[in-house]
Design a protein around this motif. Structure first.
Motif, short mmCIF file in Angstrom:
data_model
loop_
_atom_site.label_atom_id
_atom_site.label_comp_id
_atom_site.label_asym_id
_atom_site.label_seq_id
_atom_site.Cartn_x
_atom_site.Cartn_y
_atom_site.Cartn_z
N GLY A 116 0.82 -1.21 0.00
CA GLY A 116 0.00 0.00 0.00
C GLY A 116 0.86 1.26 0.00
N GLU A 117 1.94 1.24 0.75
CA GLU A 117 2.86 2.38 0.79
C GLU A 117 3.53 2.58 -0.56
OE1 GLU A 117 4.33 2.44 5.42
OE2 GLU A 117 5.16 0.92 4.07
N GLN A 118 3.86 1.49 -1.22
CA GLN A 118 4.48 1.59 -2.55
C GLN A 118 3.50 2.20 -3.54
OE1 GLN A 118 6.05 -2.19 -3.76
NE2 GLN A 118 7.67 -2.18 -2.22
N ARG A 119 2.22 1.78 -3.47
CA ARG A 119 1.21 2.36 -4.36
C ARG A 119 1.05 3.85 -4.11
NH1 ARG A 119 -3.14 -0.13 -2.56
NH2 ARG A 119 -2.27 -2.12 -2.01
N ASP A 120 1.01 4.25 -2.84
CA ASP A 120 0.89 5.67 -2.50
C ASP A 120 2.09 6.46 -3.02
OD1 ASP A 120 -1.47 5.10 -1.21
OD2 ASP A 120 -0.59 5.08 0.82
N ALA A 121 3.28 5.90 -2.87
CA ALA A 121 4.48 6.59 -3.35
C ALA A 121 4.45 6.75 -4.86
CB ALA A 121 5.72 5.82 -2.92
N ARG A 122 4.03 5.68 -5.59
CA ARG A 122 3.94 5.78 -7.05
C ARG A 122 2.92 6.84 -7.47
NH1 ARG A 122 2.66 0.43 -7.50
NH2 ARG A 122 4.40 -0.64 -6.59
N ARG A 123 1.78 6.86 -6.77
CA ARG A 123 0.73 7.83 -7.09
C ARG A 123 1.25 9.26 -6.88
NH1 ARG A 123 -2.27 10.35 -3.78
NH2 ARG A 123 -1.96 8.90 -2.08
N ILE A 124 1.95 9.49 -5.79
CA ILE A 124 2.48 10.83 -5.51
C ILE A 124 3.52 11.22 -6.55
CG2 ILE A 124 3.90 12.13 -3.87
CD1 ILE A 124 2.39 10.60 -1.64
N LEU A 125 4.36 10.27 -6.96
CA LEU A 125 5.38 10.57 -7.97
C LEU A 125 4.77 10.88 -9.33
CD1 LEU A 125 8.12 7.94 -7.08
CD2 LEU A 125 8.26 10.43 -6.81
N GLU A 126 3.60 10.33 -9.62
CA GLU A 126 2.96 10.57 -10.91
C GLU A 126 2.20 11.89 -10.95
OE1 GLU A 126 0.61 7.07 -11.43
OE2 GLU A 126 2.36 5.81 -11.88
N GLU A 127 1.89 12.46 -9.79
CA GLU A 127 1.17 13.74 -9.76
C GLU A 127 2.09 14.86 -10.23
OE1 GLU A 127 -0.10 14.35 -5.76
OE2 GLU A 127 -1.55 12.71 -5.80
N THR A 128 1.49 15.89 -10.83
CA THR A 128 2.27 17.05 -11.25
C THR A 128 2.57 17.89 -10.02
OG1 THR A 128 1.12 17.06 -13.36
CG2 THR A 128 2.30 19.07 -12.76
N PRO A 129 3.84 18.14 -9.75
CA PRO A 129 4.20 18.89 -8.55
C PRO A 129 3.83 20.36 -8.66
CG PRO A 129 6.16 18.39 -9.82
CD PRO A 129 5.01 17.71 -10.49
N ALA A 130 3.53 20.97 -7.51
CA ALA A 130 3.15 22.38 -7.47
C ALA A 130 4.37 23.28 -7.24
CB ALA A 130 2.11 22.61 -6.38
N GLU A 131 5.35 22.79 -6.49
CA GLU A 131 6.52 23.60 -6.15
C GLU A 131 7.47 23.71 -7.34
OE1 GLU A 131 5.93 20.68 -4.46
OE2 GLU A 131 4.72 21.53 -2.85
N PRO A 132 8.07 24.88 -7.54
CA PRO A 132 9.00 25.07 -8.67
C PRO A 132 10.20 24.11 -8.62
CG PRO A 132 8.49 27.18 -7.64
CD PRO A 132 7.86 26.12 -6.80
N LEU A 133 10.74 23.90 -7.43
CA LEU A 133 11.89 23.01 -7.31
C LEU A 133 11.50 21.58 -7.69
CD1 LEU A 133 14.81 22.49 -6.56
CD2 LEU A 133 14.07 22.21 -4.18
#
Length: 113
Positions: free
Chosen positions: A31-48
């Motif tokens: 479940g943690e791996q799925r959450d991490a993959r989902r977060i990595l696929e999202e478009t980040p808001a921060e410029p860095l």
């Protein structure tokens, strides 16, 4: 191009185990791996974070670098432990040899042996 050439040179020096299983297995639950993959696929808001997307290709490099760094630290710790053990064994050997050696006074006595 230089980094890629260096990567190719390093690849030839890898062991078979490193080529087959280059990284340690993840300690995250499924479940943690799925959450991490989902977060990595999202478009980040921060410029860095957006700028970091340009360097995703270096992720494997940093994984290998960190793995090598961990192994270096583990080997250094093991070296220190072995060095302490070596000093202790040398001291025990010195004490043993001092205990079994024959003193000059004993040799000077009549019929010491």
């Amino acid at each position: 191009q230089r980094v890629l050439r260096l990567a190719e040179m390093c690849r030839r020096l890898e062991t078979e185990e490193e080529k087959v299983l280059p990284f340690y297995p993840s300690s995250l639950a499924e479940g943690e791996q799925r959450d991490a993959r989902r977060i990595l696929e999202e478009t980040p808001a921060e410029p860095l974070a957006r700028a970091m997307r340009d360097y995703v290709g270096l992720e494997r490099f940093w994984q290998r670098f960190n793995k090598a760094k961990l192994e270096e630290l583990a080997l250094e710790r093991e070296r220190r432990v072995l060095s302490q053990r070596n000093r202790r064994l040398r001291e025990l050997l010195r004490q043993y040899l001092a205990g079994i050696s024959i003193s000059r006074e004993a040799l000077g006595e009549l019929g010491p042996l």
